[in-house]
Design a protein around this motif. Structure first.
Motif, short mmCIF file in Angstrom:
data_model
loop_
_atom_site.label_atom_id
_atom_site.label_comp_id
_atom_site.label_asym_id
_atom_site.label_seq_id
_atom_site.Cartn_x
_atom_site.Cartn_y
_atom_site.Cartn_z
N LEU A 51 0.80 -1.22 0.00
CA LEU A 51 0.00 0.00 0.00
C LEU A 51 0.84 1.27 0.00
O LEU A 51 0.33 2.35 -0.32
N GLY A 52 2.10 1.17 0.39
CA GLY A 52 2.95 2.34 0.43
C GLY A 52 2.57 3.34 1.49
O GLY A 52 2.80 4.55 1.33
N LEU A 53 2.00 2.88 2.60
CA LEU A 53 1.48 3.81 3.60
C LEU A 53 2.58 4.54 4.35
O LEU A 53 2.45 5.73 4.65
N GLN A 54 3.69 3.85 4.67
CA GLN A 54 4.76 4.52 5.40
C GLN A 54 5.42 5.60 4.54
O GLN A 54 5.87 6.62 5.05
N GLY A 55 5.49 5.37 3.24
CA GLY A 55 6.13 6.33 2.36
C GLY A 55 5.19 7.33 1.75
O GLY A 55 5.58 8.08 0.84
N ASP A 63 12.22 8.09 -2.50
CA ASP A 63 11.44 6.90 -2.89
C ASP A 63 10.08 6.82 -2.21
O ASP A 63 9.52 5.73 -2.04
N GLY A 64 9.54 7.98 -1.83
CA GLY A 64 8.19 8.01 -1.29
C GLY A 64 7.19 8.45 -2.34
O GLY A 64 7.53 8.65 -3.52
N SER A 65 5.94 8.63 -1.92
CA SER A 65 4.89 9.05 -2.84
C SER A 65 4.81 10.56 -2.97
O SER A 65 4.22 11.07 -3.92
N GLY A 66 5.34 11.28 -1.99
CA GLY A 66 5.29 12.74 -2.02
C GLY A 66 3.89 13.28 -1.83
O GLY A 66 3.58 14.40 -2.27
N GLU A 99 12.66 14.84 7.08
CA GLU A 99 12.56 15.50 5.78
C GLU A 99 13.28 16.84 5.75
O GLU A 99 13.51 17.40 4.67
N HIS A 100 13.69 17.34 6.92
CA HIS A 100 14.46 18.58 6.99
C HIS A 100 15.96 18.31 7.07
O HIS A 100 16.75 19.26 7.18
N GLY A 101 16.35 17.04 7.02
CA GLY A 101 17.75 16.69 7.18
C GLY A 101 18.52 16.64 5.87
O GLY A 101 18.05 17.06 4.81
N ASP A 102 19.74 16.09 5.95
CA ASP A 102 20.64 16.04 4.81
C ASP A 102 20.49 14.72 4.07
O ASP A 102 19.49 14.01 4.19
N ASP A 103 21.51 14.35 3.29
CA ASP A 103 21.46 13.12 2.50
C ASP A 103 21.35 11.88 3.39
O ASP A 103 20.68 10.91 3.03
N ALA A 104 22.01 11.91 4.54
CA ALA A 104 21.91 10.77 5.46
C ALA A 104 20.49 10.61 5.97
O ALA A 104 19.99 9.49 6.13
N ALA A 105 19.81 11.73 6.22
CA ALA A 105 18.41 11.68 6.64
C ALA A 105 17.54 11.14 5.52
O ALA A 105 16.56 10.42 5.77
N SER A 106 17.87 11.46 4.27
CA SER A 106 17.12 10.93 3.13
C SER A 106 17.23 9.42 3.06
O SER A 106 16.26 8.73 2.71
N GLU A 107 18.40 8.88 3.40
CA GLU A 107 18.55 7.42 3.42
C GLU A 107 17.68 6.81 4.50
O GLU A 107 17.11 5.73 4.31
N ARG A 108 17.56 7.50 5.63
CA ARG A 108 16.67 7.01 6.68
C ARG A 108 15.21 7.05 6.21
O ARG A 108 14.42 6.16 6.51
N LEU A 109 14.86 8.09 5.47
CA LEU A 109 13.50 8.17 4.93
C LEU A 109 13.23 7.02 3.96
O LEU A 109 12.11 6.50 3.90
N ARG A 110 14.25 6.63 3.18
CA ARG A 110 14.07 5.50 2.27
C ARG A 110 13.77 4.21 3.04
O ARG A 110 12.89 3.43 2.67
N LEU A 112 12.52 4.04 5.97
CA LEU A 112 11.19 4.23 6.55
C LEU A 112 10.11 3.90 5.53
O LEU A 112 9.15 3.18 5.83
N ALA A 113 10.25 4.42 4.32
CA ALA A 113 9.24 4.22 3.28
C ALA A 113 9.09 2.76 2.89
O ALA A 113 7.98 2.28 2.62
N GLU A 114 10.20 2.03 2.88
CA GLU A 114 10.14 0.62 2.48
C GLU A 114 9.76 -0.30 3.63
O GLU A 114 9.59 -1.51 3.43
N GLY A 115 9.61 0.25 4.84
CA GLY A 115 9.18 -0.54 5.98
C GLY A 115 10.26 -1.35 6.64
O GLY A 115 9.97 -2.23 7.46
#
Length: 368
Positions: A51-55, A63-66, A99-110, A112-115
Protein backbone atom coordinates in the motif's frame (compact mmCIF):
# COMPACT_ATOMS: atom_id res chain seq x y z
CA UNK A 1 -13.99 27.98 1.30
CA UNK A 2 -15.55 24.75 -0.01
CA UNK A 3 -13.56 21.61 0.68
CA UNK A 4 -14.08 18.07 -0.62
CA UNK A 5 -11.84 15.04 -1.01
CA UNK A 6 -10.61 14.16 -4.48
CA UNK A 7 -11.36 10.83 -6.13
CA UNK A 8 -7.78 9.73 -5.46
CA UNK A 9 -8.11 10.57 -1.78
CA UNK A 10 -11.39 8.67 -1.51
CA UNK A 11 -9.76 5.71 -3.27
CA UNK A 12 -6.93 5.85 -0.72
CA UNK A 13 -9.44 5.74 2.12
CA UNK A 14 -11.26 2.78 0.57
CA UNK A 15 -8.00 0.88 -0.01
CA UNK A 16 -6.82 1.35 3.58
CA UNK A 17 -10.23 0.45 5.01
CA UNK A 18 -10.45 -2.69 2.87
CA UNK A 19 -6.89 -3.73 3.73
CA UNK A 20 -7.44 -3.31 7.46
CA UNK A 21 -10.73 -5.22 7.37
CA UNK A 22 -8.90 -8.17 5.79
CA UNK A 23 -5.60 -8.06 7.69
CA UNK A 24 -6.35 -6.43 11.04
CA UNK A 25 -9.82 -5.61 12.39
CA UNK A 26 -11.71 -7.52 15.08
CA UNK A 27 -9.39 -10.55 14.96
CA UNK A 28 -6.37 -8.40 15.87
CA UNK A 29 -8.35 -6.64 18.61
CA UNK A 30 -9.37 -10.00 20.09
CA UNK A 31 -5.73 -11.11 20.09
CA UNK A 32 -4.74 -7.96 22.00
CA UNK A 33 -7.55 -8.52 24.49
CA UNK A 34 -6.46 -12.11 25.13
CA UNK A 35 -2.68 -11.92 24.87
CA UNK A 36 -1.71 -8.25 25.09
CA UNK A 37 0.13 -6.09 22.59
CA UNK A 38 2.35 -7.85 20.07
CA UNK A 39 3.66 -5.93 17.09
CA UNK A 40 3.02 -7.63 13.72
CA UNK A 41 6.11 -6.88 11.60
CA UNK A 42 4.81 -8.82 8.62
CA UNK A 43 1.70 -6.65 8.53
CA UNK A 44 3.97 -3.61 8.82
CA UNK A 45 6.02 -4.67 5.80
CA UNK A 46 2.87 -5.38 3.82
CA UNK A 47 1.55 -1.91 4.61
CA UNK A 48 4.76 -0.45 3.25
CA UNK A 49 5.33 -2.64 0.22
CA UNK A 50 1.77 -3.20 -1.04
CA UNK A 51 0.00 0.00 0.00
CA UNK A 52 2.95 2.34 0.43
CA UNK A 53 1.48 3.81 3.60
CA UNK A 54 4.76 4.52 5.40
CA UNK A 55 6.13 6.33 2.36
CA UNK A 56 2.94 8.23 1.64
CA UNK A 57 4.27 11.63 2.72
CA UNK A 58 7.95 10.86 2.08
CA UNK A 59 9.36 12.99 -0.77
CA UNK A 60 9.70 11.29 -4.13
CA UNK A 61 13.45 11.96 -4.02
CA UNK A 62 13.58 9.51 -1.08
CA UNK A 63 11.44 6.90 -2.89
CA UNK A 64 8.19 8.01 -1.29
CA UNK A 65 4.89 9.05 -2.84
CA UNK A 66 5.29 12.74 -2.02
CA UNK A 67 1.66 13.00 -0.93
CA UNK A 68 0.44 15.74 1.38
CA UNK A 69 -0.76 15.94 4.96
CA UNK A 70 -4.40 15.43 3.92
CA UNK A 71 -3.54 11.94 2.67
CA UNK A 72 -1.68 11.24 5.91
CA UNK A 73 -4.70 12.30 7.97
CA UNK A 74 -6.95 10.01 5.91
CA UNK A 75 -4.74 7.03 6.70
CA UNK A 76 -4.53 7.95 10.38
CA UNK A 77 -8.32 8.23 10.61
CA UNK A 78 -8.77 4.75 9.16
CA UNK A 79 -6.08 3.31 11.43
CA UNK A 80 -7.85 4.94 14.38
CA UNK A 81 -11.18 3.48 13.28
CA UNK A 82 -9.53 0.05 13.25
CA UNK A 83 -7.69 0.55 16.59
CA UNK A 84 -4.54 -0.47 14.73
CA UNK A 85 -1.80 -1.54 17.13
CA UNK A 86 1.49 -0.49 15.59
CA UNK A 87 4.00 2.37 15.31
CA UNK A 88 2.54 4.12 12.25
CA UNK A 89 1.90 7.46 13.95
CA UNK A 90 5.29 7.36 15.69
CA UNK A 91 7.15 6.63 12.46
CA UNK A 92 5.29 9.21 10.40
CA UNK A 93 5.95 11.82 13.10
CA UNK A 94 9.67 11.06 12.88
CA UNK A 95 9.55 11.57 9.10
CA UNK A 96 8.46 15.18 9.69
CA UNK A 97 11.88 15.82 11.22
CA UNK A 98 13.90 13.67 8.82
CA UNK A 99 12.56 15.50 5.78
CA UNK A 100 14.46 18.58 6.99
CA UNK A 101 17.75 16.69 7.18
CA UNK A 102 20.64 16.04 4.81
CA UNK A 103 21.46 13.12 2.50
CA UNK A 104 21.91 10.77 5.46
CA UNK A 105 18.41 11.68 6.64
CA UNK A 106 17.12 10.93 3.13
CA UNK A 107 18.55 7.42 3.42
CA UNK A 108 16.67 7.01 6.68
CA UNK A 109 13.50 8.17 4.93
CA UNK A 110 14.07 5.50 2.27
CA UNK A 111 14.29 2.78 4.90
CA UNK A 112 11.19 4.23 6.55
CA UNK A 113 9.24 4.22 3.28
CA UNK A 114 10.14 0.62 2.48
CA UNK A 115 9.18 -0.54 5.98
CA UNK A 116 12.62 -1.84 6.89
CA UNK A 117 13.17 0.55 9.83
CA UNK A 118 10.83 1.93 12.45
CA UNK A 119 11.31 5.37 13.99
CA UNK A 120 9.84 7.36 16.83
CA UNK A 121 10.31 10.79 18.35
CA UNK A 122 11.88 11.37 21.75
CA UNK A 123 11.02 14.93 22.75
CA UNK A 124 10.11 15.57 26.39
CA UNK A 125 12.67 15.57 29.19
CA UNK A 126 11.62 14.79 32.74
CA UNK A 127 9.23 17.62 33.66
CA UNK A 128 9.11 18.87 30.06
CA UNK A 129 6.36 18.78 27.47
CA UNK A 130 6.18 18.11 23.73
CA UNK A 131 6.16 21.83 22.97
CA UNK A 132 8.73 22.75 25.65
CA UNK A 133 11.00 19.70 25.95
CA UNK A 134 13.39 21.04 28.57
CA UNK A 135 17.19 21.28 28.51
CA UNK A 136 18.40 18.33 30.57
CA UNK A 137 19.16 16.09 27.58
CA UNK A 138 22.43 17.43 26.22
CA UNK A 139 24.59 16.77 23.21
CA UNK A 140 28.30 17.50 22.80
CA UNK A 141 30.67 17.54 19.88
CA UNK A 142 33.49 15.07 20.40
CA UNK A 143 35.88 15.21 17.48
CA UNK A 144 33.89 14.55 14.31
CA UNK A 145 30.85 13.10 16.10
CA UNK A 146 28.21 13.97 18.65
CA UNK A 147 27.58 12.27 22.00
CA UNK A 148 24.29 12.51 23.81
CA UNK A 149 23.37 12.13 27.50
CA UNK A 150 19.98 12.51 29.17
CA UNK A 151 16.55 11.02 29.75
CA UNK A 152 13.39 11.21 27.62
CA UNK A 153 9.92 10.37 28.90
CA UNK A 154 6.60 9.35 27.35
CA UNK A 155 8.11 8.05 24.13
CA UNK A 156 5.53 6.26 21.99
CA UNK A 157 6.42 2.79 20.68
CA UNK A 158 9.81 3.02 22.37
CA UNK A 159 10.34 -0.75 22.46
CA UNK A 160 9.41 -1.19 18.78
CA UNK A 161 11.55 1.52 17.21
CA UNK A 162 14.84 0.79 15.49
CA UNK A 163 15.89 4.42 15.72
CA UNK A 164 15.03 7.41 17.88
CA UNK A 165 14.82 10.98 16.59
CA UNK A 166 15.82 12.99 19.66
CA UNK A 167 15.80 16.70 20.41
CA UNK A 168 18.69 17.68 22.68
CA UNK A 169 20.54 20.83 23.69
CA UNK A 170 23.84 21.83 22.14
CA UNK A 171 25.72 24.85 23.54
CA UNK A 172 24.34 26.83 20.55
CA UNK A 173 20.73 25.73 21.19
CA UNK A 174 18.42 22.75 20.62
CA UNK A 175 19.05 20.35 17.74
CA UNK A 176 17.62 17.07 16.41
CA UNK A 177 19.66 13.87 16.43
CA UNK A 178 19.22 10.29 15.32
CA UNK A 179 20.16 7.53 17.78
CA UNK A 180 20.07 3.81 17.02
CA UNK A 181 17.93 1.89 19.50
CA UNK A 182 20.64 -0.77 19.88
CA UNK A 183 23.49 1.73 20.36
CA UNK A 184 25.74 1.29 23.36
CA UNK A 185 24.49 3.43 26.24
CA UNK A 186 20.78 3.37 25.30
CA UNK A 187 18.33 1.98 27.85
CA UNK A 188 14.63 1.56 27.06
CA UNK A 189 12.24 1.27 29.99
CA UNK A 190 8.76 0.27 28.84
CA UNK A 191 5.98 1.33 31.17
CA UNK A 192 2.49 -0.11 31.42
CA UNK A 193 0.32 2.13 29.29
CA UNK A 194 -3.37 2.82 29.68
CA UNK A 195 -3.66 2.32 25.92
CA UNK A 196 -2.56 -1.28 25.38
CA UNK A 197 -2.40 -0.72 21.61
CA UNK A 198 0.31 1.97 21.94
CA UNK A 199 3.21 1.21 24.33
CA UNK A 200 4.90 4.11 26.11
CA UNK A 201 8.46 4.07 27.37
CA UNK A 202 11.22 6.16 28.89
CA UNK A 203 14.70 6.38 27.38
CA UNK A 204 18.04 6.88 29.06
CA UNK A 205 21.11 7.94 27.08
CA UNK A 206 24.58 7.57 28.59
CA UNK A 207 27.24 9.11 26.36
CA UNK A 208 25.54 7.69 23.26
CA UNK A 209 26.77 8.23 19.72
CA UNK A 210 24.27 10.45 17.88
CA UNK A 211 23.96 11.74 14.32
CA UNK A 212 22.94 15.35 13.77
CA UNK A 213 19.76 15.62 11.68
CA UNK A 214 18.65 19.26 12.11
CA UNK A 215 20.94 21.92 13.52
CA UNK A 216 20.16 24.67 16.07
CA UNK A 217 19.29 27.20 13.37
CA UNK A 218 16.16 25.24 12.33
CA UNK A 219 15.40 22.96 15.28
CA UNK A 220 12.82 25.19 17.00
CA UNK A 221 10.86 25.74 13.78
CA UNK A 222 10.85 21.99 13.11
CA UNK A 223 9.60 21.33 16.64
CA UNK A 224 6.72 23.77 16.12
CA UNK A 225 5.85 22.07 12.82
CA UNK A 226 5.97 18.63 14.43
CA UNK A 227 3.66 19.71 17.25
CA UNK A 228 1.08 21.10 14.81
CA UNK A 229 1.18 18.02 12.61
CA UNK A 230 1.12 15.66 15.59
CA UNK A 231 -1.92 17.41 17.08
CA UNK A 232 -3.80 17.34 13.77
CA UNK A 233 -2.70 13.78 12.99
CA UNK A 234 -3.76 12.48 16.38
CA UNK A 235 -7.05 14.33 15.96
CA UNK A 236 -7.68 12.41 12.73
CA UNK A 237 -6.81 9.13 14.43
CA UNK A 238 -9.14 9.97 17.32
CA UNK A 239 -12.00 10.91 15.01
CA UNK A 240 -11.69 7.46 13.46
CA UNK A 241 -11.74 5.84 16.88
CA UNK A 242 -14.69 7.96 18.03
CA UNK A 243 -16.67 7.01 14.93
CA UNK A 244 -15.92 3.31 15.53
CA UNK A 245 -17.07 3.58 19.16
CA UNK A 246 -20.26 5.35 18.07
CA UNK A 247 -20.92 2.74 15.37
CA UNK A 248 -20.47 -0.01 17.94
CA UNK A 249 -22.94 1.74 20.25
CA UNK A 250 -25.55 2.03 17.50
CA UNK A 251 -25.18 -1.61 16.44
CA UNK A 252 -25.59 -2.81 20.01
CA UNK A 253 -28.56 -0.55 20.68
CA UNK A 254 -30.33 -2.13 17.69
CA UNK A 255 -29.43 -5.71 18.65
CA UNK A 256 -29.94 -5.64 22.41
CA UNK A 257 -33.55 -5.86 23.60
CA UNK A 258 -35.17 -5.05 26.91
CA UNK A 259 -38.87 -5.23 27.72
CA UNK A 260 -39.47 -6.66 24.26
CA UNK A 261 -37.92 -3.81 22.26
CA UNK A 262 -34.44 -2.70 21.13
CA UNK A 263 -32.74 -0.49 23.72
CA UNK A 264 -32.08 2.00 20.92
CA UNK A 265 -35.75 2.90 21.03
CA UNK A 266 -35.36 4.30 24.56
CA UNK A 267 -34.96 8.08 24.72
CA UNK A 268 -31.92 7.98 27.02
CA UNK A 269 -29.98 5.81 24.55
CA UNK A 270 -31.05 7.99 21.62
CA UNK A 271 -29.76 11.07 23.42
CA UNK A 272 -26.40 9.44 24.20
CA UNK A 273 -25.89 8.45 20.57
CA UNK A 274 -27.09 11.81 19.26
CA UNK A 275 -24.81 13.76 21.62
CA UNK A 276 -21.82 11.66 20.54
CA UNK A 277 -22.70 12.12 16.87
CA UNK A 278 -22.72 15.91 17.21
CA UNK A 279 -19.30 15.86 18.91
CA UNK A 280 -17.82 13.45 16.37
CA UNK A 281 -19.03 15.40 13.34
CA UNK A 282 -17.80 18.68 14.82
CA UNK A 283 -14.39 17.14 15.46
CA UNK A 284 -14.33 15.69 11.95
CA UNK A 285 -14.92 19.08 10.34
CA UNK A 286 -12.25 20.74 12.47
CA UNK A 287 -9.81 17.92 11.75
CA UNK A 288 -10.34 18.09 8.00
CA UNK A 289 -9.84 21.83 8.06
CA UNK A 290 -6.67 21.46 10.14
CA UNK A 291 -5.25 18.96 7.62
CA UNK A 292 -6.00 21.36 4.78
CA UNK A 293 -4.55 24.34 6.67
CA UNK A 294 -1.32 22.49 7.43
CA UNK A 295 -0.92 21.28 3.86
CA UNK A 296 -1.55 24.76 2.47
CA UNK A 297 0.59 26.42 5.19
CA UNK A 298 -2.35 28.65 6.06
CA UNK A 299 -1.74 31.42 8.65
CA UNK A 300 -4.18 29.80 11.08
CA UNK A 301 -2.73 26.28 10.80
CA UNK A 302 -1.53 26.20 14.43
CA UNK A 303 -4.90 27.38 15.73
CA UNK A 304 -6.69 24.85 13.52
CA UNK A 305 -4.46 22.01 14.78
CA UNK A 306 -5.18 22.82 18.41
CA UNK A 307 -8.90 23.23 17.77
CA UNK A 308 -8.97 19.84 16.06
CA UNK A 309 -7.02 18.09 18.84
CA UNK A 310 -9.17 19.39 21.70
CA UNK A 311 -12.42 18.69 19.82
CA UNK A 312 -11.35 15.18 18.82
CA UNK A 313 -10.26 14.44 22.40
CA UNK A 314 -13.65 15.49 23.74
CA UNK A 315 -15.53 13.57 21.02
CA UNK A 316 -13.56 10.36 21.47
CA UNK A 317 -13.88 10.41 25.26
CA UNK A 318 -17.63 10.99 25.03
CA UNK A 319 -18.24 8.36 22.34
CA UNK A 320 -16.06 5.75 24.07
CA UNK A 321 -17.56 6.43 27.51
CA UNK A 322 -21.11 6.28 26.17
CA UNK A 323 -20.26 3.07 24.33
CA UNK A 324 -19.43 1.34 27.62
CA UNK A 325 -22.58 2.68 29.27
CA UNK A 326 -24.80 1.59 26.38
CA UNK A 327 -23.33 -1.91 26.45
CA UNK A 328 -24.08 -2.15 30.16
CA UNK A 329 -22.38 -4.88 32.19
CA UNK A 330 -20.70 -6.56 29.23
CA UNK A 331 -19.07 -3.28 28.25
CA UNK A 332 -17.19 -3.18 31.55
CA UNK A 333 -15.56 -6.60 31.06
CA UNK A 334 -11.95 -6.88 29.90
CA UNK A 335 -13.07 -9.34 27.22
CA UNK A 336 -15.07 -6.68 25.35
CA UNK A 337 -13.43 -4.33 22.84
CA UNK A 338 -15.36 -1.31 24.17
CA UNK A 339 -12.67 -0.68 26.75
CA UNK A 340 -9.97 -0.59 24.03
CA UNK A 341 -11.62 2.53 22.60
CA UNK A 342 -11.99 4.03 26.08
CA UNK A 343 -8.34 3.38 26.95
CA UNK A 344 -7.12 4.83 23.66
CA UNK A 345 -9.37 7.89 24.04
CA UNK A 346 -7.96 8.69 27.47
CA UNK A 347 -4.33 8.08 26.49
CA UNK A 348 -4.46 9.88 23.14
CA UNK A 349 -6.05 12.90 24.81
CA UNK A 350 -2.81 13.49 26.71
CA UNK A 351 -0.39 12.93 23.81
CA UNK A 352 0.98 16.17 22.36
CA UNK A 353 -1.17 18.28 24.64
CA UNK A 354 -4.31 17.80 26.70
CA UNK A 355 -7.63 19.35 25.64
CA UNK A 356 -7.20 21.98 28.35
CA UNK A 357 -3.67 22.72 27.16
CA UNK A 358 -4.81 23.16 23.57
CA UNK A 359 -7.68 25.43 24.59
CA UNK A 360 -5.16 27.60 26.44
CA UNK A 361 -2.90 27.55 23.37
CA UNK A 362 -5.79 28.66 21.17
CA UNK A 363 -6.44 31.58 23.50
CA UNK A 364 -2.75 32.54 23.40
CA UNK A 365 -2.54 32.31 19.62
CA UNK A 366 -5.66 34.41 19.21
CA UNK A 367 -4.49 36.82 21.93
CA UNK A 368 -7.78 36.35 23.78
Amino acid sequence: MEFSFSREQEDLRSSVKDFLSRRSGSEARNTILKSGYAFDRELWKTMAQQLGLQGLAVPEAADGSGAGFIETSIVLEELGRDSYAGPYFSTIAASWVLEHGDDAASERLRSLAEGSRIFTLAIADEGGTWSRPGHSTRAFEVGDEHRLTGRKVNVTDADTADEFIVIASLPQGPAWFSVAADAEGVTVNVRESLDITRPIGHLEFHDVKATLVVGPQDAAAVLAEVNDKAAAGLAAEMVGGAQAALDQSVRWSLERTQFGRPIGSFQAIKHMCADALVEVETARLLTEYAAWAIEEKAPDASVAASMAKQAASDAFNLAAGNNIQIHGGIGFTWEHSAHLYFRRAKASSTLYGTPQGHRARIADLLAV
